[in-house]
Design a protein around this motif. Structure first.
Motif, PDB file in Angstrom:
ATOM      1  N   PRO A 402       0.854  -1.187   0.000  1.00 55.99           N
ATOM      2  CA  PRO A 402       0.000   0.000   0.000  1.00 55.99           C
ATOM      3  C   PRO A 402       0.891   1.239   0.000  1.00 55.99           C
ATOM      4  N   SER A 403       0.517   2.228  -0.757  1.00 57.18           N
ATOM      5  CA  SER A 403       1.372   3.407  -0.905  1.00 57.18           C
ATOM      6  C   SER A 403       0.820   4.563  -0.106  1.00 57.18           C
ATOM      7  N   PHE A 404       1.726   5.409   0.383  1.00 61.98           N
ATOM      8  CA  PHE A 404       1.327   6.548   1.199  1.00 61.98           C
ATOM      9  C   PHE A 404       1.517   7.848   0.492  1.00 61.98           C
TER      10      PHE A 404
ATOM     11  N   PRO C 399      11.085   1.916  12.813  1.00 62.43           N
ATOM     12  CA  PRO C 399       9.656   2.281  12.821  1.00 62.43           C
ATOM     13  C   PRO C 399       8.750   1.107  12.449  1.00 62.43           C
ATOM     14  N   ARG C 400       7.568   1.084  13.007  1.00 64.33           N
ATOM     15  CA  ARG C 400       6.561   0.103  12.600  1.00 64.33           C
ATOM     16  C   ARG C 400       6.157   0.372  11.164  1.00 64.33           C
ATOM     17  N   GLU C 401       5.658  -0.678  10.523  1.00 64.87           N
ATOM     18  CA  GLU C 401       5.060  -0.434   9.217  1.00 64.87           C
ATOM     19  C   GLU C 401       3.811   0.412   9.395  1.00 64.87           C
ATOM     20  N   PRO C 402       3.554   1.287   8.440  1.00 69.06           N
ATOM     21  CA  PRO C 402       2.306   2.051   8.535  1.00 69.06           C
ATOM     22  C   PRO C 402       1.136   1.070   8.558  1.00 69.06           C
ATOM     23  N   SER C 403       0.162   1.339   9.375  1.00 68.01           N
ATOM     24  CA  SER C 403      -0.954   0.407   9.524  1.00 68.01           C
ATOM     25  C   SER C 403      -2.188   0.926   8.793  1.00 68.01           C
ATOM     26  N   PHE C 404      -2.983   0.004   8.321  1.00 66.81           N
ATOM     27  CA  PHE C 404      -4.185   0.343   7.572  1.00 66.81           C
ATOM     28  C   PHE C 404      -5.440   0.028   8.310  1.00 66.81           C
ATOM     29  N   ASP C 405      -5.287  -0.826   9.336  1.00 62.27           N
ATOM     30  CA  ASP C 405      -6.499  -1.408   9.899  1.00 62.27           C
ATOM     31  C   ASP C 405      -6.714  -1.016  11.345  1.00 62.27           C
ATOM     32  N   LYS C 406      -5.813  -0.255  11.915  1.00 56.37           N
ATOM     33  CA  LYS C 406      -5.892  -0.065  13.354  1.00 56.37           C
ATOM     34  C   LYS C 406      -7.016   0.861  13.791  1.00 56.37           C
ATOM     35  N   ASP C 407      -7.323   1.831  12.949  1.00 55.87           N
ATOM     36  CA  ASP C 407      -8.284   2.832  13.406  1.00 55.87           C
ATOM     37  C   ASP C 407      -9.643   2.724  12.723  1.00 55.87           C
ATOM     38  N   LYS C 408      -9.729   1.810  11.753  1.00 57.86           N
ATOM     39  CA  LYS C 408     -11.012   1.658  11.051  1.00 57.86           C
ATOM     40  C   LYS C 408     -11.951   0.750  11.835  1.00 57.86           C
ATOM     41  N   PRO C 409     -13.279   0.924  11.639  1.00 55.18           N
ATOM     42  CA  PRO C 409     -14.208  -0.087  12.154  1.00 55.18           C
ATOM     43  C   PRO C 409     -13.790  -1.452  11.588  1.00 55.18           C
TER      44      PRO C 409
ATOM     45  N   LYS D 254      -1.854 -14.161  -1.940  1.00 53.32           N
ATOM     46  CA  LYS D 254      -2.769 -13.163  -2.511  1.00 53.32           C
ATOM     47  C   LYS D 254      -4.094 -13.149  -1.767  1.00 53.32           C
ATOM     48  N   MET D 255      -4.490 -14.305  -1.269  1.00 54.71           N
ATOM     49  CA  MET D 255      -5.818 -14.464  -0.704  1.00 54.71           C
ATOM     50  C   MET D 255      -5.837 -14.222   0.800  1.00 54.71           C
ATOM     51  N   ARG D 256      -4.800 -14.667   1.476  1.00 56.99           N
ATOM     52  CA  ARG D 256      -4.767 -14.594   2.932  1.00 56.99           C
ATOM     53  C   ARG D 256      -4.534 -13.158   3.403  1.00 56.99           C
ATOM     54  N   HIS D 257      -5.395 -12.685   4.290  1.00 56.08           N
ATOM     55  CA  HIS D 257      -5.228 -11.338   4.845  1.00 56.08           C
ATOM     56  C   HIS D 257      -4.782 -11.408   6.300  1.00 56.08           C
ATOM     57  N   GLN D 258      -3.857 -10.568   6.663  1.00 55.29           N
ATOM     58  CA  GLN D 258      -3.527 -10.303   8.060  1.00 55.29           C
ATOM     59  C   GLN D 258      -3.232  -8.811   8.136  1.00 55.29           C
ATOM     60  N   PHE D 259      -3.582  -8.201   9.253  1.00 53.47           N
ATOM     61  CA  PHE D 259      -3.363  -6.763   9.438  1.00 53.47           C
ATOM     62  C   PHE D 259      -4.030  -5.960   8.313  1.00 53.47           C
ATOM     63  N   GLY D 260      -5.163  -6.463   7.843  1.00 51.63           N
ATOM     64  CA  GLY D 260      -5.930  -5.721   6.858  1.00 51.63           C
ATOM     65  C   GLY D 260      -5.354  -5.717   5.455  1.00 51.63           C
TER      66      GLY D 260
END
Lengths: 417, 368, 417, 368
Positions: A402-404, C399-409, D254-260
């Protein structure tokens, strides 16, 4: 426009051969001869007639090159001008730029360098921060470039600079031709850890470029740069022209030109690991009797053989007009592994002699140069890490990270300067 | 307690680090690399006068401070970190240890006080052109006539051999190998070294008068003892150098941005650094274990010394090459410091035997 | 509250010893003996007096354990109940839960399992999707868990389930105690590639949990789970109690209990590579004469020695109340490398015999079991990849990787089910 | 053209792949793994009748189709991908090749047509309990009395040895080694194999009557020829298996998701897959080069065969273990297919000599 009848290779070959036989004259100066070649359209036969070509299909370039070689004559100059500047300007430049720049590239009268990478923009080239600002009919350039071969004597540079800091990173760039001989441009050689200085840093301080020297549209520089980069991959190989030792002014000048050109690259075989020396060195030192060393030699030779066969597979596919599979794209990464393993093996073979360099050391320093040049193999032209990204995305279809930074205004993206 | 440095030893570490940061930063190392001598005698004197580093492990009766090898572990780790250019390894580990091993009291009284004071620079010459570090293939001969010994032959890869005041030489006699001391009457040719921070020389002897140190025929035992200590000192140096590489890499990875992120947030870099950390900490454990084996006069010392030399050589080289890789093109430039560590790593890998040699030795010395 | 005078170790030790001497009776049933131990507060001396303890400092647990061992007596039961359930409930549970559950755990009358991981939530545990919905005074559970040791015979499970799908992933979880013996809960053994079945899958279909069995607050399950995970790391080592062969009912039952408990883990030494067998195997096959094999043996033994010394360094630091540096956290990753290298070496030594298994193969199948168990070493308890993330962040400060899922529902986060 | 399969060969690949997907999916492989016989004779017959796979490389005069080894390269790659359980490798590569190498026309006429038709299952027995794949340490003896040969001794690691109709045996005679054929009069003990998709057996001979195939004393030459072909066939199988692992890994990533995110978007996984791709494509190049060396009767075949076996063994094992790693706990379960490939990879690494053996052979056979 009507499609002209497609010429066949034999007739092109015959015509070129006849022209070369009548026109090649080793006693001309190199420029005089190349002018003759360019004017006749035989330097770049696949180019349009309007710009020094003969409107022939792409294969004609190779056919005519072969004939020039076979006739003992000299072809195009070597280097950035021919390999990158000419095809980029032909493909993307305005007619004015084509008129101004193409001929002197082909004759070798003007030489070029490439000004893309920056200290702060390596793997992420599109993150470059050299600034171009419009000032009347000119652009004013400030910034620093790096890894610029030949920049210290080039006449012109292919420059990518940022013209819009509010656009996303790829959309704020513009591509220019920059005259190198001006006060605001300074090229400094950059010494490497192996003591060679193949590249320069180029500092631009209020350097100026006429507006007409823009290549493509303003903000369209990334697309134009990709064209250049595609040519760079194509001309990646460094086959050295063989002029023999026949007499003649043009040949003398061509030999000098080649020598100067290849001087820059003379450590590249060492960077690649000099696998060719391994067996003879092992035999000379007696290390070919050591089973542990033998394992590592076998690993190395196997990797190299496999890489050659992989290249053969890709070449065979292309020769049948098939698109090669992944075998067409793994070579660069394989070469890093090979170079690293070669360095290990050279070390095992050399033992204590591996601590020395120059005349005191094996093969007059060649082995030592391998040991301190190999680290560049996995960096130059795209690091192993970037290569693995590309392979996993292009050859395996794995998702991009994913790109920022792609869609934000560049000024809001964290960058190095 | 094993694996715990005393507060005094930790304080020594800080002192050495501060001293090297002040007197021998990498800018100074680079300056010395280009000089003929290859080190700064003034700094070497300061090391002795201000910190007493040369005297640390030399017994008090010979002008030393009478500390032990744990102090040297700390010192070599810091010197490796700082790439110190100085005839310290040669004088302290090679020469002083050889003298101590020799049991030659007169020689010890004559030479050790100067070494401890930093006024005598000494080294050991044992390898020859074939680059064998053990004594098995030594050709240089020592003959005695009228009670005087004379050396004929050559030595190579002699560390600091061009500048040492006293060279201890392992030569072959009728009784086997023996240790000699020479100060003059031989020629010294500096060798061009990949690692410009550690100098080597080739020495030629032609009926050079020499002083027998210890007992004739005892040279192999002496050499073997010194080689173990040298391996441990190098291992400690290597750990220090590797740690410097990792620190440099981590700092750069935090600061350098590409694609809008610090490169240290990419797994490609993070995982490389984690693997470096694992290997360096493991190497450090091996180096410390070897240091404690010396301090505890452990019978396993020869095995552990070889284990440590192999492990630390590999860890250092991997750390150095990864450091260049993480720095990208910048890391390949002369102006960046990565190559100084890379060259030290590469060279010290070969110095006193490479990793495959020491792995084999480790098994043999473990009775396997 | 006044601070009571701190007791010293010697007096605690003396008091415990005296009590054990008077009270230990191998002819009791194991439960009877443990009730006696628990009632006296000597099972968990550092716990509060109100819950089976003696309010002593933490070190008292170790001191008293030593005395129990020295007296030839039996201590706490092994397993999830003692290691995870009891400390979690003591730390985070309500008084009602403490009253209900702690004693039967300590006596071994009720056994426990852990229901955290899911097929779709492994490395990313907080992405779990087992659903808990309130229904009057109860919660209704639907979902699947996996890697659950002992779930097929446990009485209760430590369950983390999602109660809020609109909250970000870490904030929608709740922690429960689930009764395992009910219709809606099914545990199925999960066969591994090495033929053992140490774990279960647990399927929950409209399983029910009384509301009072919630541990901590609704939505606070992640924090409670971290408590459990911290205890898991602490009890990670599997020292087997040594009861000798003295007679007595309590001892017989304890030996049986230990045998049953360790049955699950009997392949763990093979998973770790059985480095202890390498030298003797090499000598038995004559491969100890092969210089190439010797190199790999030396590498392996060096890695193992270094790992032991690293653990010694961390232990020495802790014994002086110093916080260990990175040497305290590299063990797990080192163990993966060691296991992999051990597998390579066992293979080289075995040659053709490496194709066999069971009674036909070296050491009655032990070597074969190494080869097919080692892959679990770099996965179980956090993959190498996750370990490298942790090391680079915790030990190196990258640094941690930027996260995508931490703050979303959570319902908007892409996940596996 | 070297490295280009003909359209016919590509069509053969598709046909074999479709056939295996239909008749021998991994569910069927798992079923056969648990049977005594270890393969399905009906499928083996279909392979012959519908596709003519057994006849491909057998000359027409012996009932074959007279194609060459490039067809076998394709077939083995696909069989490796599908983990086919069948006595194909044993019958075609070991037995048929041994017969062809033997130059024994009568034996060829007797046995090859049945092998080509899929009605005769045959194998070669050469290794013994010590697991040596070359002939140097063969003990099983063949003695001649009244013109009849009898075998006494044992063979082990005989692939499909428990089910083969004909076993070709390399035995020791006064003249050296020789090739014999037996069908009965010996005992067969199945061995418990880690890889349940390929069966091995131990055979015991006690004055077992045998037929000499070819010339007495010619057994070593025959064996060496067969070993090269076996190495190449295994290398091709290994490439096919490795590719199946990579495909499985990439699909899962490709299919498995972790950490969104799909786990395949993490560099830790991407770069692992890229390295697998590099190693597998390199291995494929080596396997193909070896196939062409057979087809072109290249003198380098012995060297290239060893190179390919070592390279492809390593590539397959790395691919299989990385596949388990990428699948995490799931990859370690019995129900997931990764372990089937892992066990094949691990076993075929040892089969006909491990990688370090073949690396050494590669150098020796290259004259180094």
């Amino acid at each position: 426009m009507s499609t002209p009848a497609q010429p066949d290779a034999d007739s092109v070959r015959a015509e070129a051969r006849a022209w070369i036989q009548s026109n090649w004259d080793p006693d001309l100066s190199l420029v005089e001869w190349r002018r003759r070649l360019v004017d006749a359209g035989w330097a770049t036969p696949s180019w349009p007639e309007r710009w020094h070509g003969r409107d022939l299909p792409k294969w004609a370039d190779d056919v005519v090159s072969e004939e020039i070689r076979a006739g003992g004559a000299v072809g195009l100059p070597l280097g950035t001008g021919t390999n990158l500047a000419a095809p980029t300007i032909l493909a993307q430049g305005s007619d004015e730029l084509r008129d101004r720049f193409l001929a002197p590239i082909l004759t070798g009268e003007e030489t070029w360098c490439q000004l893309f990478s920056e200290p702060g923009a390596g793997s992420d080239l599109a993150g470059l921060t050299t600034r171009a600002e419009r000032d009347g009919d000119a652009w004013v350039i400030n910034g620093q470039k790096v890894w610029n071969t030949s920049a210290h004597h080039a006449d012109f540079g292919l420059l990518v600079a940022r013209t819009d800091w509010d656009a996303p990173k790829h959309r704020g760039l513009t591509y220019f031709v920059i005259p190198m001989h001006q006060e605001g441009v300074e090229a400094r050689p950059l010494r490497q850890m192996n003591n060679h200085a193949s590249f320069n840093e180029v500092f631009m301080t209020d350097a100026r470029i006429p507006h007409e020297y823009m290549v493509g549209q303003q903000g369209d520089g990334w697309r134009v740069a990709l064209t250049t980069l595609a040519f760079e991959r194509k001309f990646g190989s460094l086959a050295r022209p063989q002029y023999g030792d026949a007499p003649g002014r043009a040949l003398d000048e061509a030999r000098a030109e080649a020598a100067a050109h290849f001087e820059t690259y003379k450590w590249y075989p060492q960077r690649a690991g000099r696998v060719d020396l391994v067996v003879s060195r092992a035999q000379a030192t007696g290390k070919d009797k050591d089973p542990v060393v033998r394992q590592e030699i076998a690993r190395l030779l196997s990797m190299q053989k496999a890489a050659q066969w992989t290249a053969d597979r890709a070449r065979a596919a292309r020769s049948l007009d098939r698109t090669p599979g992944p075998e067409g794209s793994i070579g660069k990464l394989a070469n890093s592994d090979i170079a690293r393993q070669a360095s290990v093996v050279h070390g095992m073979i050399s033992g204590a002699d591996g601590m020395l360099t120059g005349a005191d050391s094996p093969l007059d320093g060649v082995v030592a140069e391998v040991l301190i040049s190999v680290p560049a193999q996995s960096i130059a032209g795209g690091t192993d890490q970037i290569q693995r990204n590309i392979l996993s995305e292009k050859a395996l279809g794995l998702p991009r990270e994913p790109s920022f930074d792609k869609d934000k205004p560049f000024r809001d993206v964290p960058h190095n300067r | 307690m094993k694996f715990v440095f005393s507060e005094e030893q930790e304080e020594l570490r800080q002192e050495v680090r501060r001293f090297l940061q002040k007197t021998s930063p990498l800018t100074e190392v680079r300056r010395l690399m280009e000089t003929d001598e290859g080190y700064d005698p003034a700094i070497y004197r300061q090391m002795a006068q201000q910190l007493g580093l040369q005297s640390l492990a030399i017994p008090e009766e010979y002008g030393g401070a009478g500390y032990g090898w744990l102090e040297l572990v700390v010192v070599f780790e810091e010197m490796g970190r700082g790439l110190l250019c100085a005839p310290y390894f040669s004088s302290i580990v090679l020469a002083a240890s050889a003298l101590l091993e020799s049991g030659d009291d007169a020689a010890k009284r004559d030479l050790l006080p100067g070494i401890a004071a930093g006024t005598t620079r000494a080294t050991l010459a044992h390898a020859e052109d074939n680059g064998q570090w053990d004594g098995s293939q030594i050709v240089l001969t020592a003959v005695q006539s009228d009670g005087d010994w004379q050396l004929t032959g050559h030595k190579s890869f002699v560390v600091d051999g061009a500048t040492a005041d006293v060279v201890l030489v392992i030569g072959r006699t009728a009784a086997g190998l023996a240790l000699f001391a020479v100060s003059e009457g031989f020629s010294r040719t500096p060798l061009a070294t990949m690692d410009q921070t550690r100098r080597l020389a080739r020495l030629e002897f032609a009926a050079t008068p020499a002083r027998l140190i210890g007992t004739d025929g005892d040279g192999e035992r002496i050499l073997n003892g010194v080689r173990d200590l040298a391996a441990v000192a190098l291992a400690c140096e290597q750990v220090g150098g590797a740690q410097a590489c990792l620190d440099m890499s981590v700092d750069y990875a935090k600061m350098r941005h590409q694609f809008g992120r610090p490169i240290g947030s990419f797994q490609a870099i993070k995982h490389l650094c984690a693997d470096m950390l694992l290997e360096i900490e493991s190497a450090r454990s091996a180096a410390y274990a070897a240091g404690w084996a010396i301090a505890d006069q452990d019978d396993d010392l020869p095995a552990i010394a070889s284990l440590a030399k192999a492990y630390c050589s590999d860890a250092y080289f991997n750390a150095a090459r990864n450091t260049i890789q993480i720095h990208g093109g910048l890391g390949f430039t002369w102006e960046h410091d990565a190559h100084l560590y890379f060259k030290r790593a590469k060279s010290s890998e070969f110095f006193f035997g490479d990793s495959s040699y020491h792995r084999e030795q480790y098994l043999q010395r473990s009775g396997i």
